[in-house]
Design a protein around this motif. Structure first.
Motif, PDB file in Angstrom:
ATOM      1  N   UNK A  35      -4.628  -1.715   1.804  1.00  0.00           N
ATOM      2  CA  UNK A  35      -3.994  -2.801   2.549  1.00  0.00           C
ATOM      3  C   UNK A  35      -2.538  -2.979   2.106  1.00  0.00           C
ATOM      4  N   UNK A  36      -2.309  -2.934   0.795  1.00  0.00           N
ATOM      5  CA  UNK A  36      -0.945  -3.055   0.277  1.00  0.00           C
ATOM      6  C   UNK A  36      -0.105  -1.865   0.744  1.00  0.00           C
ATOM      7  N   UNK A  37      -0.694  -0.664   0.739  1.00  0.00           N
ATOM      8  CA  UNK A  37       0.028   0.534   1.197  1.00  0.00           C
ATOM      9  C   UNK A  37       0.493   0.379   2.644  1.00  0.00           C
ATOM     10  N   UNK A  38      -0.370  -0.196   3.485  1.00  0.00           N
ATOM     11  CA  UNK A  38      -0.021  -0.371   4.905  1.00  0.00           C
ATOM     12  C   UNK A  38       1.113  -1.379   5.069  1.00  0.00           C
ATOM     13  N   UNK A  39       1.079  -2.453   4.277  1.00  0.00           N
ATOM     14  CA  UNK A  39       2.165  -3.446   4.326  1.00  0.00           C
ATOM     15  C   UNK A  39       3.481  -2.808   3.870  1.00  0.00           C
ATOM     16  N   UNK A  40       3.408  -2.026   2.799  1.00  0.00           N
ATOM     17  CA  UNK A  40       4.599  -1.341   2.304  1.00  0.00           C
ATOM     18  C   UNK A  40       5.134  -0.363   3.350  1.00  0.00           C
TER      19      UNK A  40
END
Length: 276
Positions: A35-40
């Motif tokens: 999820x953090x990777x997608x936001x980044x």
């Protein structure tokens, strides 16, 4: 930062700066990391101006022998590298896959070569259209250590956070757009002392009688002046001491997965994370 007034006030050049605050999560939680990777990736996509045929060079800055500084090289080891496939077996991969290459150039103390000189030579040879630099940073606040991802399009000066400033890696020096991605992995002793004193003063202010001389004295302490004084007092005893959490190995492994996947998604818009 859009103009010279902003540059003066912020002490940074004109450009776009993004800070992503990481939620508290267990470092083996794959769903949270994705999820953090997608936001980044969403943040990066707004900065990446590339056509499908254009080449991206990813540079993993740092010393792979020092765990808190190994973030860049670890990210490079987890990237989807495609430039050689586009050249050697173009029929075997989809047209929409963008050519990506990467390097972890090490540090001056290992190679005897300025990182800038290595990157400059590669840029002149392969002529990438975009450079993404990943580096571990030194935090100015304790609570930001391993808890933020910082992205900017004005380049980076390797080593500046720990007093080893090297030549700047930026569009101004290389002639190619540079996006810097960093995570604060260490904090210096003076910053820790300053933050701790802040917490103590806040606690004392709650106990002090409002309007008393003691209260007014606590309120009047200049934080910048105090920070300078703390550095002067500590320097003979601890020098340039850097501190990192004891579980740093696991944290760096987890952060490297997050950053690598974020960059992979941003550089390969034709693919989703499962395909990558």
């Amino acid at each position: 930062i859009t103009n010279e007034v902003g540059e003066r006030n912020m002490g940074k050049p004109k450009g776009t700066y993004i800070t992503i605050d990481l939620p508290e999560f267990t470092h083996y939680d794959g769903e949270a990391r994705d999820e953090v990777s997608k936001v980044m990736a969403q943040a990066l996509e707004g900065m990446i101006k590339l056509e499908d045929s254009m080449t991206a060079l990813v540079v993993g800055l740092g010393n792979w022998n020092v765990t808190p500084d190994a973030l860049g090289p670890k990210v490079v080891s987890k990237l989807m590298i495609t430039r050689h496939l586009k050249e050697l077996v173009p029929d075997s991969i989809d047209e929409g896959i963008r050519p990506v290459c990467a390097i972890a150039p090490g540090v001056l103390g290992i190679t005897g070569i300025e990182t800038y000189e290595i990157i400059k030579g590669i840029v002149e040879k392969i002529k990438p259209n975009l450079i993404i630099c990943i580096d571990a940073l030194a935090s100015r606040k304790m609570e930001r250590v391993n808890r933020t991802i910082q992205i900017g399009n004005t380049g980076i000066s390797p080593g500046s956070g720990v007093g080893n400033k090297r030549m700047e890696i930026s569009e101004r020096t290389l002639g190619v757009p540079v996006i810097a991605v960093g995570v604060p992995t260490v904090v210096d002793a003076a910053t820790m002392a300053n933050d701790t004193i802040d917490l103590v003063i806040d606690a004392m202010l709650k106990e002090a009688t409002q309007g008393s001389k003691f209260y007014e004295m606590l309120q009047s302490i200049d934080k910048n002046e105090r920070g300078r004084m703390i550095r002067e007092v500590l320097d003979p005893y601890v020098g340039n001491l850097m501190v990192t959490p004891k579980e740093v190995d696991m944290i760096i492994d987890s952060l490297s997965v997050i950053l690598a996947n974020g960059i992979n998604i941003a550089l390969q818009p034709a693919l989703d994370l499962d395909d990558i």
